[in-house]
Structure formats: C-alpha cells, structure tokens
Design a protein around this motif. Structure first.
Motif, PDB file in Angstrom:
ATOM      1  N   ARG A  29      -2.915  -0.049  -4.768  1.00  0.00           N
ATOM      2  CA  ARG A  29      -2.654   1.087  -3.765  1.00  0.00           C
ATOM      3  C   ARG A  29      -3.812   1.623  -3.068  1.00  0.00           C
ATOM      4  N   LYS A  79      -1.218   8.166   0.218  1.00  0.00           N
ATOM      5  CA  LYS A  79      -1.415   8.407   1.530  1.00  0.00           C
ATOM      6  C   LYS A  79      -2.229   9.515   1.482  1.00  0.00           C
ATOM      7  N   THR A 138     -11.511   5.393   2.798  1.00  0.00           N
ATOM      8  CA  THR A 138     -10.501   4.806   2.237  1.00  0.00           C
ATOM      9  C   THR A 138     -10.449   5.499   0.749  1.00  0.00           C
ATOM     10  N   GLU A 164       0.860  -1.237   0.062  1.00  0.00           N
ATOM     11  CA  GLU A 164      -0.034  -0.104  -0.150  1.00  0.00           C
ATOM     12  C   GLU A 164       0.941   1.180   0.180  1.00  0.00           C
ATOM     13  N   ASP A 185      -5.011   3.617   1.020  1.00  0.00           N
ATOM     14  CA  ASP A 185      -4.790   4.230   2.415  1.00  0.00           C
ATOM     15  C   ASP A 185      -6.097   4.113   2.975  1.00  0.00           C
ATOM     16  N   ARG A 186      -6.232   4.207   4.484  1.00  0.00           N
ATOM     17  CA  ARG A 186      -7.302   4.066   5.012  1.00  0.00           C
ATOM     18  C   ARG A 186      -7.149   4.887   6.416  1.00  0.00           C
TER      19      ARG A 186
END
Length: 765
Positions: free
Chosen positions: A756, A686, A749, A682, A758-759
């Motif tokens: 890829r 960002k 999310t 991941e 990010d969460r």
C-alpha cells in the motif's frame, strides 16, 4: 710380461674407477650452494634469491647466450675445448716450457673444463692443486657432455662482487640479456673472470677496456679487422649493480612452489609488469598511508598471468608490503552480480530486459538498500546490472536461490568463503562471502571465453584448469551489457561503450573496506583491488572512484588494439518484449503492452515478470467498467451497461513509481459512486498533516522548514521516500521529521510491506 702389464693396467684402471666412484666431482646439482632466480617469459630476471653467500647467479642454457660470447670464450680461453678429454697436454707442455724459459707464467695451461673444476671445488695454486684440478676435469668429461660443462661455466664464472655467470653480469652491468651482447660486450665479459675484482666495469672502466681489447686482438683473425675496429670504438659503460626486483611477491610465491629449482620460468611479461607497477606507484601520493593495492592481468587465450602486483609498494612496510592481496580472501561487494544475472539467464528466469523492482523491499526481514540510498522504480535486468542496483539483484537471487548460486560459482571454479558456520543467504550477492582477486579474475575470463572460466597459470607448463561458468549465450549477453548496456543502450547512444572494448564491473564491500574493479577485453582479463590489508574501513573509497580508473589505465597499457566486432552465438537472439508482463510483443495484446523494449534472449526463452511479492492474483485480469461513465464497477453495484476491459497488473511495489501517463494507462479508473465501498490497492494508507499541492514556506529566520511526516493505516514498517530516495523507516503509527534545506518541488511517498502507498507533491519556498 705382457700378461703382468695387462693385469697392472687393469688394476690401475679399476682403482681409478673405484676412486672416481668414491670421490665423485662436486657437480652443481649435488653440493654446490643453491641460488634461485625467477624470470619472466622472455628471460628477464624478476627477482634473485641469493644462496647463503649472497651470490647472484642466473642459470642459462647455451642457446640463451650470444654466439659472439661463446666464440670469444673458446678462442680466448681454450681453443681445443671441443676435442680434448679435460686436459690439453700440448697446452700444459707449452706452459711448462714458457715457465722454465722465463721463470714466470706466460700463458696458462688450464682448459675450460679445469676452470669449471676449480669453480666447483676451489684448490690452492700449487702443483698438488693443479693435479687435483686435472683429475677433476677428467672426471667431469666422463660424466658430462661438452655442452653441460660449458653451461656450468656460463652459470658459475666469477664476474665481480656477488655476481656469477654471464647472464647475471650482462643483466647487472649492461642491463640486457646475454643473448644480445655486442662484440665489444662479449669480449669484456669473456676476460672479466680472469680478475673479476680488478676488472669490474662499473668501478674500473679503463682497466676493463684494456682487458677487453686484449680479447678483441685475439679475435681479429676470426672477426676481421673492420669488425674489431668497430668493437674497440665502443666505450665501456656499466650501470650500478642492483638486485632485480620485479613482481617480488609473485616471485616469492613461485619460489615456495618450487623450492629446489635454480631457475624458475614464469609467464609474466616484464614490460607489462613494469608498467603496472608504475601505475600503482603513481597513485600512492593520493592514497592514505596504510592503503595498499593489488592488480592481476591474465591472458584470456592461455590463462597465463602477464602481470601480478600483490601490494602497492614492496618497500613500504606501512602499506603492509609483504601481504599478497592477490591471494587474500576479501568481500567482493557487487562484483559477483554479472554471474548472478548470467546464471539466471541460463536458468530461464530472466531475459536481458526482465522487469525488476528497484524500490524498498523486505526479503523475509532482509532489507537491502542501494549504494546511493535512492531508488529508481521499474528497471530492466540490463540496467540493474550496469548500474549495480542492489534490490533488483537480491530479487533475482531470491528466485535463483542462494545455495544454488554459490554451488554454481564453485562448479565454475570460483570458490566463495562464507563466515564460519554460515550457509548461503541473500547477502551473498552484496558481499556476504569472500573471494580472492586471483579467483575473481579467473572467473571473469569466462565473459571473453564463451562462458568457460579458468584458473590463472603462472608457468607455461602448468596444467590448464577450466570449468563451465556460464553458457556461451549468457556470457555474450552479460559482456555486452557490461560493455555497452545491452540492446536498449545501443538504441539510445549507438553503442558507444562497444568502442571502448572493455566490459567491467566494480564492487565495494560493506564499510568501504574493499574497492574492486574487474573486467575483460578481447585479449585480457584484469582485476584491481584497493584497501587496507588489515580490513580497516576507508570512507569514500569505492570501486567506481578508486579502482575503476586504475583498471582502465591498466587496460590502456596492456591492450591498445581496437575491439573486434562480436557476432552473437546461435543461442542468442533479440526480440521485442512488453512491460509489465515481460512476454514477447507478438504474444501480448496491444492494450497490455504498456512499454515495449528490445531484449536479448538465450535459447529463445522469454520468461514472464516475476510473481508479485506483495499482492496475489494473476498478472492479467479483467476489469469491469460502466459503459456510460467509464468508471470502475462491480456487477453487484452496477446500474447500467457494463463492459469488460483486459488489464495487465504492474507489481504492487512499482505502482508508486509509474509516471502520470503510464499510471493512467496501467491502473484502473476510480470507482463509480455506487461502488464506493470497493477498495483500490493503495487504500488504507494515507499521508496526513500535509496535502497534495501544498506550499511550505521558510520561516523568517531563514532556517530550513522541518516537516512532520505522518501516515494513517499501514502495516508493520512504513518506508518514506523523497523523490524516489529513501529518507527513513519508522514503525506504522509513528512520525518522521525531515528538513527541507533547498527550495523546489518534492514528491513524498510512503509505502508499507503490503504494497500500500500514498503520495503527495509539495513545494518549498
């Protein structure tokens, strides 16, 4: 002299035969005005198509009429009918003597054959007219059997107004078939042709009663005094004459197929048809003015159609009453998904619990979404079908191939119509082609017929047209999934759905233009369509809320028998499988079996999960761990003892949807400090501007807070989700604004096309 007499007789006979050939009698099949009648399987008239004179005529055979009527007719009109040659000389002599004695007609000398001759060719009430009748009667006797002659009378006898024949009169006046006439009713219809305008029971019941009693008096020697007394007690009550109008569009369709037939016998069940039409009519009050409906009921065993409603209300032109939506080609929405999963089972691509990804995905630029605009993450094939999830269906179709799918449906008897110049593509499974309700219901019969679909039959003598749509095993599994959810649902709720006994699927076309529901029980296949025939959208109308309730109501009318338990065919078995690999439990090491599920299989095939669309590499891999810390390392950066750990990789698109416990088990640990240069899957995307665990508070004015969602990194397009529901797509590098109207905890999310993500989790207060 004898020779001359023989020659004279021979010449006379030759002249008579020549005249008979030159001037044949006008038999019904040749010159009589042609009316048509379409009847249900029990003989109930569905719709009458009058001739040019607007005459309602219901052709019948002698066995379709009550013996009481035949007996009364012969006894009252022509006792010598079965033996005379068309003319009864004794009756003529008797009538002539009575006329000479009384100066008026006391009893007629006409036979039934002479009356038939007059029905076919009206003649004046003169001596010449009577002689012509007699000649025609002899001609009829030479050409027709007694049975044929009496059947002409049964069909053409005048019964008042536009009615002709005993069946038309019995249906119109008494509301029953002529086969079920009582003694009183048989006598009434026997005398009616003598003066049909004056004796009509719906207008002159007292006159009709008196005439009926004359016939009953004549029958006393045959039926007995007690029977006649009972018949006299029966009142003469007739209903208002109305044209039969059941399944009008269906009747019109059969009439076009058989334009020359006087009587067209169909497979429809009159009581089922009436119930279906009443169900449609009851829903008209909640539908917009121009919305129509169609419904079709097919017997699974014979493929015979039991009910056919082509429009919602045949009398409502605003609802396009004359447009037959059973035959119209429309987008089926998701209604083809059962066949997709069934064909994928047969091809060995899936089992019933194959792991599929219900997440935002791009299939070469095609980006399907779900009906509710949210996503569920990892789902099994059974759940994906039962919940009609779009993205997993497209994922399966990509593996099967759109062209292969369409070709398989066509071989199975379901014709798909594509836009002009178009070739099959992934949109086919979400309504990118058109089908008819007739074709769709015929295809769904395969789920109850061992995978063999069939073309609905409208006449019992129509050929049986069948084709193999699915294997017996695939048909069993798909029906079980649609009915009860499959093995997983049985474990969860005890298979509650199986007690309902109906396996159905809904469909909604793009723009809410068409709402569908199609299903099968043990005995019937039923299809329902709701929409506007002109294709205008109906926002808020979709299969589950508008078509499915009607489907269930129709099933409750046509099939109230309890469902019978079904035994899986020999090709179907169950096995334990493991996610994420999709392989059998016994063939999967325990550490690689993150979730265990029970699956149906066809021919013992347990195919693995589809290859990862976003990330290369094998589904199984070996990870290196530092023995002391348990952190992830590589040989080049490890400083202590290293041991290998076998890992099973979830599809990259599903990793953001794994819960905490599963993520800890499924994903590798963090990198050791010495290996900080390595990148987790991941890495590179960002979320910025909001941190994990942050609390967002409302402003003093009470307005909902608006958050600017941004992310660094990522490729092409970014997909933003809130609690698994897509809230927007933006190009990489751009922000998305979102208002949080309600307080609570939210999971945000972000994903890109490379897998890829990010969460973060936030709280809104």
């Amino acid at each position: 002299m004898k020779q001359a007499l023989r020659l004279t007789l021979a010449a006379a006979l030759a002249l008579l035969l020549l005249a008979d050939q030159i001037f044949p009698p006008p038999l019904p099949g040749r010159s009589a005005p042609r009316a048509q009648l379409v009847v249900a399987r029990d003989g109930t008239p569905l719709r009458a198509f009058p001739d040019r004179a607007h005459i309602w005529r219901h052709p019948v055979r002698i066995e379709e009429v009550s013996p009481r009527y035949i007996e009364a007719l012969i006894a009252y009109e022509d006792r010598a009918f079965w033996w005379h040659p068309g003319v009864n000389p004794w009756a003529l002599l008797r009538a002539a003597g009575q006329w000479a004695r009384h100066g008026r007609v006391v009893s007629g000398g006409s036979t039934l054959t002479m009356q038939v001759a007059r029905l076919l060719e009206p003649t004046p009430h003169t001596l010449a007219g009577k002689l012509r009748q007699m000649a025609r009667a002899v001609q009829l006797e030479l050409r027709c059997s007694k049975r044929e002659i009496i059947e002409i009378y049964l069909t053409f006898a005048p019964m008042g107004g536009v009615l002709e024949g005993v069946e038309a009169a019995s249906r119109a006046y008494l509301g029953k078939p002529a086969q079920r006439l009582s003694d009183s009713e048989a006598a009434l219809l026997t005398v009616l042709p003598q003066a049909p305008s004056l004796l009509r029971p719906d207008r002159y019941p007292e006159r009709a009663r008196m005439a009926r009693d004359k016939v009953l008096a004549r029958m006393q020697s045959r039926w007995g005094a007690a029977r006649i007394a009972d018949a006299r007690q029966e009142p003469v009550i007739a209903q208002t004459v109305r044209e039969p109008l059941l399944a009008p569009l269906f009747a019109e369709r059969l009439r076009r197929l058989q334009p020359r037939a006087a009587r067209i016998e169909s497979t429809l069940d009159a009581s089922v048809q009436q119930s279906v039409e009443q169900l449609l009519s009851a829903r008209l009050t909640v539908l917009p003015a121009r919305v129509s409906m169609a419904a079709l009921v097919v017997d699974n065993a014979t493929l015979e159609v039991r009910a056919y409603a082509g429009s919602a209300d045949f009398a409502d032109e605003a609802r396009f009453a004359h447009v037959d939506m059973v035959q119209a080609a429309r987008s089926p929405g998701s209604a083809l998904k059962p066949f997709l999963y069934g064909l994928a089972l047969d091809e060995g691509l899936i089992h019933s619990e194959s792991l599929l990804a219900d997440v935002p995905q791009s299939f070469s630029g095609y980006q399907p979404g779900n009906f509710q605009a949210n996503f569920s993450g990892p789902v099994g094939a059974s759940e994906a079908l039962q919940r009609s999830l779009n993205v997993p269906a497209v994922e399966v179709l990509e593996q099967l191939g759109p062209q292969r799918f369409v070709s398989a449906l066509r071989r199975g008897g379901l014709k798909l119509e594509l836009p002009r110049g178009a070739t099959p593509n992934l949109s086919v499974i979400l309504g990118g082609a058109a089908v008819t309700l007739e074709g769709l219901v015929g295809a769904y019969t395969a789920l109850a017929r061992g995978g063999v679909s069939g073309r609905p039959r409208y006449r019992s003598d129509a050929p049986l047209e069948e084709a193999r749509m699915l294997s017996e095993g695939a048909a069993f599994i798909i029906r079980d999934v649609l009915e009860s959810g499959g093995p997983v649902a049985r474990q969860v709720d005890g298979g509650v759905g199986t007690r309902r006994g109906i396996a159905w699927k809904t469909g909604t076309s793009f723009g809410f233009r068409d709402a569908w529901a199609v299903g099968v029980s043990d005995h019937f296949a039923v299809g329902v369509w709701v929409g506007r025939p002109d294709g205008t959208p109906n926002p808020g109308f979709f299969g589950a809320n508008i078509a499915a309730p009607l489907l269930v109501d129709i099933f409750s009318v046509v099939d109230d028998s309890p469902p019978q338990p079904r035994t899986p065919p020999a090709s179907v078995s169950t096995t334990k499988i493991c996610w994420p690999l999709g392989t059998r439990r016994e063939a999967t090491p325990p550490e690689l079996c993150h979730q265990e599920r029970t699956a149906w299989m066809v021919n013992g095939t347990a195919p693995p999960t589809f290859p990862d669309r976003l990330r290369g590499g094998a589904a199984r891999y070996t990870d290196q761990r530092d023995a002391a810390s348990g952190l992830r390392v590589r040989a080049a950066c490890a400083s202590g003892e290293v041991h290998s750990v076998a890992m099973a990789r979830w599809p990259a698109a599903l990793e953001p949807w794994l819960d905490g416990a599963l993520r800890e088990r499924a994903l590798p640990p963090a990198w050791a400090p010495a290996c900080a240069g390595a990148h987790a899957p991941e890495a590179g995307l960002k979320i910025v501007g909001v941190s994990d665990g942050e609390t967002i508070r409302r402003a003093g004015n009470g307005l909902p807070p608006e958050l600017r969602l941004e992310a660094r990194g990522g490729q092409e397009e970014l997909i933003w989700l809130l609690d698994g529901r897509q809230i927007g797509r933006v190009p990489a590098g751009r922000a998305l604004a979102h208002k949080f109207r309600d307080a609570g905890r939210y999971q945000i999310t972000v994903m890109d096309d490379a897998g890829r993500y990010d969460r973060v989790e936030i709280s809104v207060r």
